[in-house]
Design a protein around this motif. Structure first.
Motif, PDB file in Angstrom:
ATOM      1  N   MET A  38       0.801  -1.277   0.231  1.00 47.80           N
ATOM      2  CA  MET A  38       0.005  -0.090  -0.169  1.00 47.80           C
ATOM      3  C   MET A  38       0.946   1.269  -0.100  1.00 47.80           C
ATOM      4  SD  MET A  38      -3.135  -0.642   2.482  1.00 47.80           S
ATOM      5  CE  MET A  38      -2.403  -1.590   3.830  1.00 47.80           C
ATOM      6  N   ALA A  39       0.671   2.173  -0.966  1.00 47.38           N
ATOM      7  CA  ALA A  39       1.416   3.281  -0.861  1.00 47.38           C
ATOM      8  C   ALA A  39       1.028   4.301   0.118  1.00 47.38           C
ATOM      9  CB  ALA A  39       1.055   4.247  -2.328  1.00 47.38           C
ATOM     10  N   PRO A  40       2.221   4.912   0.808  1.00 48.95           N
ATOM     11  CA  PRO A  40       1.802   5.934   1.846  1.00 48.95           C
ATOM     12  C   PRO A  40       0.660   6.871   1.550  1.00 48.95           C
ATOM     13  CG  PRO A  40       4.303   5.348   1.590  1.00 48.95           C
ATOM     14  CD  PRO A  40       3.351   5.117   0.397  1.00 48.95           C
ATOM     15  N   ASP A  41       0.630   7.544   0.271  1.00 49.40           N
ATOM     16  CA  ASP A  41      -0.276   8.291   0.146  1.00 49.40           C
ATOM     17  C   ASP A  41      -1.636   7.850  -0.437  1.00 49.40           C
ATOM     18  OD1 ASP A  41       1.699  10.671   0.534  1.00 49.40           O
ATOM     19  OD2 ASP A  41       2.409   9.993  -1.427  1.00 49.40           O
ATOM     20  N   ASP A  42      -1.796   6.413  -0.412  1.00 42.45           N
ATOM     21  CA  ASP A  42      -3.053   5.945  -0.924  1.00 42.45           C
ATOM     22  C   ASP A  42      -3.978   5.802   0.209  1.00 42.45           C
ATOM     23  OD1 ASP A  42      -5.267   4.675  -2.030  1.00 42.45           O
ATOM     24  OD2 ASP A  42      -3.770   3.263  -3.145  1.00 42.45           O
ATOM     25  N   ILE A  43      -5.143   7.003   0.493  1.00 41.20           N
ATOM     26  CA  ILE A  43      -5.640   7.193   1.631  1.00 41.20           C
ATOM     27  C   ILE A  43      -7.091   5.916   1.305  1.00 41.20           C
ATOM     28  CG2 ILE A  43      -7.704   8.661   2.541  1.00 41.20           C
ATOM     29  CD1 ILE A  43      -5.957  10.929   1.902  1.00 41.20           C
ATOM     30  N   ASN A 100      -4.101   6.657   8.205  1.00 40.52           N
ATOM     31  CA  ASN A 100      -3.388   7.376   7.344  1.00 40.52           C
ATOM     32  C   ASN A 100      -2.168   8.051   7.741  1.00 40.52           C
ATOM     33  OD1 ASN A 100      -4.451   7.277   4.522  1.00 40.52           O
ATOM     34  ND2 ASN A 100      -6.462   7.357   5.728  1.00 40.52           N
ATOM     35  N   GLY A 101      -2.249   8.592   9.293  1.00 47.53           N
ATOM     36  CA  GLY A 101      -1.522   9.116   9.913  1.00 47.53           C
ATOM     37  C   GLY A 101      -0.243   8.171  10.110  1.00 47.53           C
ATOM     38  N   LEU A 102      -0.261   6.998  10.531  1.00 49.98           N
ATOM     39  CA  LEU A 102       0.605   6.136  10.873  1.00 49.98           C
ATOM     40  C   LEU A 102       1.415   5.631   9.733  1.00 49.98           C
ATOM     41  CD1 LEU A 102       1.781   4.231  13.182  1.00 49.98           C
ATOM     42  CD2 LEU A 102       0.256   2.549  12.393  1.00 49.98           C
ATOM     43  N   ALA A 103       0.872   5.831   8.362  1.00 48.00           N
ATOM     44  CA  ALA A 103       1.586   5.513   7.075  1.00 48.00           C
ATOM     45  C   ALA A 103       2.729   6.629   6.989  1.00 48.00           C
ATOM     46  CB  ALA A 103       0.636   5.567   5.970  1.00 48.00           C
ATOM     47  N   LYS A 104       2.572   7.694   7.747  1.00 51.28           N
ATOM     48  CA  LYS A 104       3.560   8.748   7.457  1.00 51.28           C
ATOM     49  C   LYS A 104       4.553   9.069   8.608  1.00 51.28           C
ATOM     50  CE  LYS A 104       1.980  10.268   3.472  1.00 51.28           C
ATOM     51  NZ  LYS A 104       1.208  11.429   3.260  1.00 51.28           N
ATOM     52  N   VAL A 105       4.355   8.213   9.857  1.00 53.75           N
ATOM     53  CA  VAL A 105       5.184   8.257  10.726  1.00 53.75           C
ATOM     54  C   VAL A 105       5.867   6.940  11.122  1.00 53.75           C
ATOM     55  CG1 VAL A 105       3.973  10.121  11.729  1.00 53.75           C
ATOM     56  CG2 VAL A 105       3.406   7.927  12.518  1.00 53.75           C
ATOM     57  N   LEU A 158      17.888  17.198  16.434  1.00 56.45           N
ATOM     58  CA  LEU A 158      17.424  18.184  17.367  1.00 56.45           C
ATOM     59  C   LEU A 158      16.315  19.325  16.349  1.00 56.45           C
ATOM     60  CD1 LEU A 158      20.064  19.194  20.008  1.00 56.45           C
ATOM     61  CD2 LEU A 158      18.220  17.407  20.151  1.00 56.45           C
ATOM     62  N   ARG A 159      15.672  18.753  15.372  1.00 56.31           N
ATOM     63  CA  ARG A 159      14.722  19.535  14.699  1.00 56.31           C
ATOM     64  C   ARG A 159      13.232  19.101  14.996  1.00 56.31           C
ATOM     65  NH1 ARG A 159      17.169  19.149   8.745  1.00 56.31           N
ATOM     66  NH2 ARG A 159      15.249  20.449   8.377  1.00 56.31           N
ATOM     67  N   LEU A 160      12.636  19.816  14.975  1.00 53.57           N
ATOM     68  CA  LEU A 160      11.243  19.414  15.442  1.00 53.57           C
ATOM     69  C   LEU A 160      10.503  18.948  14.172  1.00 53.57           C
ATOM     70  CD1 LEU A 160       8.949  19.020  17.416  1.00 53.57           C
ATOM     71  CD2 LEU A 160       7.974  21.330  16.994  1.00 53.57           C
ATOM     72  N   SER A 161       9.821  17.830  14.157  1.00 55.36           N
ATOM     73  CA  SER A 161       9.437  17.241  12.562  1.00 55.36           C
ATOM     74  C   SER A 161       7.842  17.061  12.783  1.00 55.36           C
ATOM     75  CB  SER A 161       9.817  16.011  12.401  1.00 55.36           C
ATOM     76  OG  SER A 161       9.026  15.302  11.204  1.00 55.36           O
ATOM     77  N   PHE A 162       7.008  17.871  11.866  1.00 53.37           N
ATOM     78  CA  PHE A 162       5.652  17.667  12.185  1.00 53.37           C
ATOM     79  C   PHE A 162       5.058  18.111  10.583  1.00 53.37           C
ATOM     80  CE2 PHE A 162       0.993  19.442  12.750  1.00 53.37           C
ATOM     81  CZ  PHE A 162       0.815  18.474  13.748  1.00 53.37           C
ATOM     82  N   ASP A 163       4.053  17.154  10.230  1.00 52.50           N
ATOM     83  CA  ASP A 163       3.456  17.182   9.288  1.00 52.50           C
ATOM     84  C   ASP A 163       1.764  16.864   9.323  1.00 52.50           C
ATOM     85  OD1 ASP A 163       5.482  17.545   7.185  1.00 52.50           O
ATOM     86  OD2 ASP A 163       6.174  15.308   7.492  1.00 52.50           O
ATOM     87  N   TRP A 164       0.929  17.564   8.844  1.00 54.05           N
ATOM     88  CA  TRP A 164      -0.301  17.608   8.968  1.00 54.05           C
ATOM     89  C   TRP A 164      -0.950  16.077   8.670  1.00 54.05           C
ATOM     90  CZ3 TRP A 164      -3.237  19.483  12.674  1.00 54.05           C
ATOM     91  CH2 TRP A 164      -3.041  20.960  13.060  1.00 54.05           C
ATOM     92  N   ASP A 165      -0.486  15.747   7.836  1.00 52.39           N
ATOM     93  CA  ASP A 165      -0.902  14.364   7.240  1.00 52.39           C
ATOM     94  C   ASP A 165      -0.346  13.302   7.973  1.00 52.39           C
ATOM     95  OD1 ASP A 165       1.135  14.674   5.766  1.00 52.39           O
ATOM     96  OD2 ASP A 165       0.492  14.191   3.830  1.00 52.39           O
ATOM     97  N   GLY A 166       0.697  13.342   8.804  1.00 47.41           N
ATOM     98  CA  GLY A 166       1.452  12.444   9.548  1.00 47.41           C
ATOM     99  C   GLY A 166       1.106  12.516  10.909  1.00 47.41           C
TER     100      GLY A 166
END
Length: 315
Positions: A38-43, A100-105, A158-166
């Protein structure tokens, strides 16, 4: 059988087992995404996969209820309406964000971020229930928990990572979990817990399949023997953990067993580091686990007032 859910060490063992089962879902899902190609972007693929899993889980729970208490499986029209609402919120919406969030983290991040549901529930309960206000223990727990969630997104650089779809979707899944918890407590009174879970899982899953199946592309999910095995395991762990957990709730105070939910993110991160390729424990993840675990213990730790009330009730 009743004694099994009341003896101190058996209660602890079963509560920990449930938390380990829930924690194991994170690495199993990550492996499933790869195995089923399953592709990470395939909702849509995630919606269909979640729909199949929870329909199986819902049917299993209802089958168990049919065996142990057949009359409780039947519901009224009003109860059906309530269960449809819960199915939409607690299954369809919550797991849309979750899958869908777990696919991006990473599985480790997902295990920690999912704990946000516990903390959001405590916050909502403070504003909704007069007898469930925040106190200093809960405030410390919330602070520790949310610090842990922030640290989980802090990489080695030490960089904060945050994506709305992840990460964003995982947090929204936690918010939805909290809302659904309050809704279930208020709306589902008088309905057997197994019926609530079985019906809302099944109804929510049917909605996901109705939306997803017509839109899914031909090769979005490639099933294999291992893929089917992982799917069946996910369905079974949901129904088994639910059945055991509600059996504990029937004979024990909620706070006494909810405190062991801290095991879930610990198990999820540990199992992800073992079974998911490329995922390794690091300082930020270990610190995040410690903070989140402390937070879960603190917000569920029974107060002296609760202990005194229980003693009066026993006396």
């Amino acid at each position: 059988m009743k004694g099994l859910f009341q003896t101190k060490w058996s209660v602890i063992s079963i509560a920990v087992l449930c938390s380990v089962l829930w924690g194991s879902a994170f690495p199993v899902l990550k492996i499933s995404y790869e195995e089923l190609q399953m592709a990470p972007d395939d909702i849509i693929a995630k919606i269909v996969f979640a729909g199949i899993r929870f329909l199986l889980a819902g049917v299993i729970v209802l089958a168990i209820l049919l065996i142990i208490n057949p009359k409780r499986i039947f519901i009224t029209r009003r109860q059906l309406f309530v269960l449809v609402i819960l199915g939409i919120v607690q299954t369809a919406l919550q797991y849309f964000f979750f899958y869908n969030g777990l696919a991006k983290v990473t599985g480790m991040q997902g295990s920690i971020l999912a704990a946000s549901g516990t903390f959001f529930t405590v916050i909502l309960a403070h504003y909704y229930y007069k007898n469930d206000r925040l106190n200093w223990k809960k405030s410390i727990g919330l602070t520790a928990g949310f610090i842990g969630i922030i640290i989980a997104n802090w990489g080695q650089e030490l960089r904060l990572s945050f994506d709305w779809d992840g990460e964003g979707f995982m947090i929204l899944s936690g918010v939805t979990t909290a809302v659904a918890t309050i809704m279930a407590k208020e709306l589902a009174t008088g309905i057997h817990p197994f019926a609530v879970t079985g019906w809302q899982l099944s109804l929510g899953a049917i909605l996901m399949l109705v939306i997803g199946v017509p839109q899914i592309s031909k090769d979005a999910i490639t099933f294999s023997p291992l893929g089917w095995g992982l799917l069946i395991y996910l369905a079974l762990l949901s129904s088994a953990a639910f059945g055991l957990w509600y059996s504990l709730l029937k004979y024990n105070h909620a706070g006494e067993i909810s405190i062991y939910k801290f095991v879930s993110p610990v198990a999820g991160t540990s199992l992800s580091s073992i079974f998911v390729p490329g995922e390794n424990l690091n300082v930020s993840i270990i610190l995040a686990i410690m903070m989140v675990a402390m937070g879960i213990i603190a917000v569920n730790y029974p107060s002296k007032q609760v202990d005194q009330l229980k003693q009066k009730q026993v006396g």
